[in-house]
Design an enzyme around this catalytic site. Structure first.
Site, PDB file in Angstrom:
ATOM      1  N   ARG A 118       0.809  -1.235   0.000  1.00  0.00           N
ATOM      2  CA  ARG A 118       0.000   0.000   0.000  1.00  0.00           C
ATOM      3  C   ARG A 118       0.835   1.274   0.000  1.00  0.00           C
ATOM      4  NH1 ARG A 118      -2.922  -2.705   4.065  1.00  0.00           N
ATOM      5  NH2 ARG A 118      -4.559  -4.011   3.149  1.00  0.00           N
ATOM      6  N   LYS A 140       2.355  11.225 -11.133  1.00  0.00           N
ATOM      7  CA  LYS A 140       1.573  10.276 -11.929  1.00  0.00           C
ATOM      8  C   LYS A 140       2.411   9.036 -12.201  1.00  0.00           C
ATOM      9  CE  LYS A 140      -1.721  13.060 -14.540  1.00  0.00           C
ATOM     10  NZ  LYS A 140      -2.225  13.347 -15.898  1.00  0.00           N
ATOM     11  N   GLU A 182       7.830  18.586 -24.907  1.00  0.00           N
ATOM     12  CA  GLU A 182       7.161  18.913 -23.634  1.00  0.00           C
ATOM     13  C   GLU A 182       7.652  20.248 -23.086  1.00  0.00           C
ATOM     14  OE1 GLU A 182       4.691  17.254 -22.001  1.00  0.00           O
ATOM     15  OE2 GLU A 182       4.637  15.330 -23.043  1.00  0.00           O
ATOM     16  N   LYS A 224       5.452  23.113 -14.117  1.00  0.00           N
ATOM     17  CA  LYS A 224       4.666  21.918 -13.809  1.00  0.00           C
ATOM     18  C   LYS A 224       4.377  21.842 -12.315  1.00  0.00           C
ATOM     19  CE  LYS A 224       3.836  17.103 -14.520  1.00  0.00           C
ATOM     20  NZ  LYS A 224       4.064  15.895 -15.305  1.00  0.00           N
ATOM     21  N   GLU A 234      -5.552  16.262 -10.493  1.00  0.00           N
ATOM     22  CA  GLU A 234      -6.139  16.542 -11.797  1.00  0.00           C
ATOM     23  C   GLU A 234      -7.643  16.705 -11.756  1.00  0.00           C
ATOM     24  OE1 GLU A 234      -4.342  14.234 -14.825  1.00  0.00           O
ATOM     25  OE2 GLU A 234      -5.405  15.245 -16.442  1.00  0.00           O
ATOM     26  N   ARG A 238      -4.758  21.129 -13.622  1.00  0.00           N
ATOM     27  CA  ARG A 238      -3.720  20.189 -14.032  1.00  0.00           C
ATOM     28  C   ARG A 238      -3.986  19.602 -15.410  1.00  0.00           C
ATOM     29  NH1 ARG A 238      -0.431  15.651 -10.522  1.00  0.00           N
ATOM     30  NH2 ARG A 238       0.684  14.826 -12.295  1.00  0.00           N
ATOM     31  N   ASN A 242      -2.204  18.477 -20.320  1.00  0.00           N
ATOM     32  CA  ASN A 242      -2.499  17.505 -21.372  1.00  0.00           C
ATOM     33  C   ASN A 242      -2.630  18.132 -22.750  1.00  0.00           C
ATOM     34  OD1 ASN A 242      -2.560  15.179 -19.697  1.00  0.00           O
ATOM     35  ND2 ASN A 242      -4.533  15.858 -18.907  1.00  0.00           N
ATOM     36  N   HIS A 245      -2.156  16.027 -25.757  1.00  0.00           N
ATOM     37  CA  HIS A 245      -2.054  14.632 -25.325  1.00  0.00           C
ATOM     38  C   HIS A 245      -3.230  13.767 -25.766  1.00  0.00           C
ATOM     39  CE1 HIS A 245       1.380  15.965 -23.085  1.00  0.00           C
ATOM     40  NE2 HIS A 245       1.561  14.791 -22.521  1.00  0.00           N
ATOM     41  N   HIS A 249      -2.115  10.674 -27.582  1.00  0.00           N
ATOM     42  CA  HIS A 249      -2.370   9.298 -27.155  1.00  0.00           C
ATOM     43  C   HIS A 249      -3.054   8.508 -28.259  1.00  0.00           C
ATOM     44  CE1 HIS A 249      -2.180  10.260 -22.543  1.00  0.00           C
ATOM     45  NE2 HIS A 249      -0.990  10.122 -23.097  1.00  0.00           N
ATOM     46  N   HIS A 262       6.541   9.304 -27.453  1.00  0.00           N
ATOM     47  CA  HIS A 262       5.499  10.086 -26.799  1.00  0.00           C
ATOM     48  C   HIS A 262       5.618  11.582 -27.159  1.00  0.00           C
ATOM     49  CE1 HIS A 262       2.666  11.379 -23.726  1.00  0.00           C
ATOM     50  NE2 HIS A 262       3.578  12.169 -23.193  1.00  0.00           N
TER      51      HIS A 262
END
Lengths: 361, 361
Positions: A118, A140, A182, A224, A234, A238, A242, A245, A249, A262
Site C-alpha cells: 500500500r 503520476k 514537452e 509543472k 487533476e 492540471r 495535457n 495529449h 495518445h 510520446h
C-alpha cells in the site's frame, strides 16, 4: 545545481537539476528511509550509469533489477516482476525503490512503489529530457493496458527527483527532440516569455548546452510544479498539462506503442490543438504558425500518421481518460502562453480538423 | 438507521447501518458521479442480493461483474478482469464501482477502483459482519500475493458504506463468529466499557438480534473511524488495529488461505498477543482470562494450528508488513481497552510463547 521544490505539504519534494549529481551520496541521504533499497533500471542504462549510482549508494547495499529497454516493458506483468523481487528479498514498508531511467522505468517503478504494501518511498532519477521535465514531476505513475496508455496507475509522489544532465550525453537525438516537445508545451500553456526564449535558444538546446538545458528544465519543472501544487489529482487546472495529449495518445495507440515517441505524438498533437483552436476562432493564425514553426525547427512532426483517418482518430480519442460523462474534453489555446480546458468542442470542427490535418509517414 | 461519519476532509464519507438499506436509492444518489456504474459481486451474493441492488440503481443501468466466491479470488489476476471489463465498456474517470460482498470483494474492488485510470469512485456494500466492522472502513484495499496476504494494494477511501443487516441473514454462523472477533478487538484495544457490554450481550449478538448488531457495528465503526481519522495511512496509532493480526496473518498463510477464516486467525492471534503481554509482565493474568473466555464463548479458536511450530511462526511473521528495519513490531495490551505498538519485544519471550501456546486442529 538548481533545485525546484514541489510544495505538496507532507508530500513535498525537491527536484535537483545539474551535472554530476548521480554520484552525489549527499543528495540521497535525506530521502532514504531506514529500510532496504532497490534500484530498478533497464539494460541500456545499466551499462552507462548504474555503476556510478551503485557507488553513491554503496553504504546501503542496494539490490538491482534490470528490465528490458522500451515501452513494451511498461506493463502490469513487469510490475509484478518488481513486486516478486521485493517480496523475495523481504522488503518491508520502510524500503525505497529508485527508478533510474526514462518515463517507462519511472512510471512503472513509481506504480510498483505506490502499490507495494500500500505504498513505499521512491526516488526518481530521470535519464531522458522528457522524463526530467515531465513524467518525474507530479506523481503520476502507471502502466499501459492493451486498450490504452497509462490506464492502470496511481498518484504517488517521489521523495526526491535527481535530474543529472550527464545522463543526457548518451540520449539519442530523436529522444532529446521528443523531450523538447514537452518543454515547448510549458511555454504554450502558461508562459509566453519562455516560448519567446525557446524561439531564441532552440539551437543551443539542440546542441545540449548545459546552461541552456538547466534553465529549460528548471523553468519546465517550476511551471509543472506550480500546476501540480494547485491541483494534485487533476480535478481542474492540471488538465492543461495535457495539451496535445488527447491527440497524441490516439496517435501512439493507433500506430502501436513505440512507433512514435510520446514527445513526437504530443508535438503533432499540439499543432492539432493549435489548429483546432484557430478553426474555432479563438487563436490567431499567426500563433498557430509560430507553434508549428518552433516544433518543426525542433525536428518534431507537424503532421499526423497517414495510417489514421478521422474515424479512427475519433474512436481512439473516445477511450481517453479525459472523456467525462461521454463528452470529450480538449485542451485548447487562447494565445501562446494561455491554455484552457474545453468540454464543449464542436464535433463538426473536430471532424474537419481530423479530415484536413496534414498526414505524413 | 444509524450513520457514522468518517471525517477525512475532502475524503470524508458516511457509513449507514440498519435494515432494508440495500434497496434504498436515496442512499446511493449523493455518492454517484455522472459516469457509468459497475457492480462487482460474487456468485453467492448475486443470488441473494443482486436483484434488490440492481433495482435501487435501475435509473443508472449498472453493469455487473460476478466473480467466484472465496479468498482465492482476491488476486491481481482477478483485478485485471475488473480492469478489462471497465475498459471494454469504456468506463471513464467519472465512473463508480460498487462492491457488493465481504472483505474479498471489497478489498479487490476497492483496489481496482484505486488504480483504474489512477483512481475512480467506489461504494462499499459489506455483506459480512467482518467487512461491516472492519475492511469496509478506512480505505485499505488490496489483493494477496503467493508470498503474503494484502501485499499489493492502495489506500483508497470509499464514497460511502452501506451496511445492511438484512445481508447478514444468509451469513453462515461460522462467518458471523469470525466478524465478532473483530468486534471484540475494538473493545480490547480502545474501549473497556464496550468489552464489558460485549460480555453481557454476546448471546444476543450470536442470535443476530438487530438492535444488538446495530449497536455493535456502530461502536466498532466509530472506534475504527476515530483511529483512521487520527492516522489515515498507518504511520502510528492506526497500527493498533492490527492487534492479533501479525500472529493471525502467519496462521492464515501457514495453513493456506481460507482454511482458517481471517477472524478466526485474528481471534487466536489476540489470545496470543494477550498471553505474550502477560509473559512480558505488562498485563494481569485475569485480563488474559477474560479475553480468552469471551473469544471462546463466541465459538472462536483460542489455540494455534497444530501444523505450525515456533520456527514456522517466526519465519511467517518475518514477512509481515509490520516489520520495520528488520524488527518485528507487535501490538500488545496494557489492559483491556488499552493497546500499544511495541518494536522491542524480547525475542526469547516471543519464542517461549510460540513454543508453549496451545495447539489444536
Amino acid at each position: 545545481m538548481k533545485t525546484v521544490t514541489v510544495d505538496l505539504g507532507a508530500r513535498s519534494y525537491p527536484i535537483h537539476i545539474g551535472s554530476g549529481l548521480l554520484g552525489a551520496s549527499v543528495l540521497y541521504d535525506p530521502c532514504l528511509g531506514s529500510g532496504q533499497v532497490m534500484i530498478v533500471t533497464n539494460t541500456v542504462l545499466a551499462q552507462h550509469h548504474l555503476p556510478v549510482l551503485q557507488g553513491a549508494l554503496a553504504s546501503r547495499s542496494p539490490q538491482t533489477l534490470i528490465l528490458p529497454d522500451g515501452e513494451a516493458t511498461k506493463t502490469l506483468a513487469t510490475t509484478e516482476r518488481i513486486w516478486d523481487a521485493l517480496l523475495a528479498a523481504r522488503f518491508g514498508r520502510d524500503a525505497t525503490l529508485i527508478a533510474l531511467g526514462g518515463g517507462v522505468i519511472g512510471d512503472l517503478t513509481g506504480f510498483a512503489a505506490a502499490c507495494y504494501q500500500r505504498g513505499i518511498d521512491f526516488i526518481q532519477i530521470p535519464t531522458t529530457l522528457l522524463a526530467q521535465v515531465d513524467s518525474s514531476v507530479g506523481g503520476k505513475t502507471g502502466v499501459n493496458h492493451a486498450r490504452g496508455k497509462n490506464m492502470i496507475g496511481a498518484f504517488h509522489q517521489p521523495r526526491c527527483v535527481i535530474a543529472d544532465l550527464d545522463t543526457l550525453h548518451t540520449l539519442p537525438d530523436r529522444e532529446l527532440r521528443a523531450g523538447i516537445a514537452e518543454v515547448i508545451k510549458y511555454g504554450l500553456i502558461a508562459d509566453a516569455a519562455f516560448f519567446d526564449w525557446l524561439e531564441e535558444h532552440l539551437d543551443a538546446l539542440l546542441d545540449r548546452d548545459a546552461d541552456t538545458l538547466t534553465h529549460a528544465i528548471a523553468v519546465s519543472c517550476r511551471t509543472k510544479a506550480a500546476i501540480v501544487e494547485a491541483d494534485e489529482r487533476e480535478g481542474g487546472v492540471r488538465a492543461l498539462l495535457n495539451l496535445g495529449h488527447t491527440f497524441g495518445h490516439a496517435i501512439e495507440t493507433g500506430v502501436g506503442y513505440g512507433a512514435w515517441l510520446h514527445g513526437e505524438a504530443v508535438a503533432a498533437g499540439m499543432v492539432m490543438a493549435a489548429e483546432l483552436s484557430a478553426r474555432l476562432g479563438q487563436l490567431p493564425a499567426a500563433a498557430v504558425e509560430r507553434t508549428r514553426s518552433l516544433i518543426q525547427r525542433a525536428g518534431l512532426p507537424v503532421h499526423a500518421p497517414s495510417s489514421l483517418d478521422a474515424d479512427q482518430f475519433l474512436a481512439l480519442m473516445a477511450v481517453d481518460k479525459k472523456v467525462q460523462a461521454g463528452r470529450l474534453r480538449l485542451v485548447l489555446l487562447r494565445a501562446i502562453g494561455q491554455a484552457e480546458l474545453r468540454g464543449d468542442t464542436d464535433p463538426g470542427a473536430l471532424r474537419a480538423l481530423l479530415e484536413h490535418f496534414p498526414r505524413g509517414p
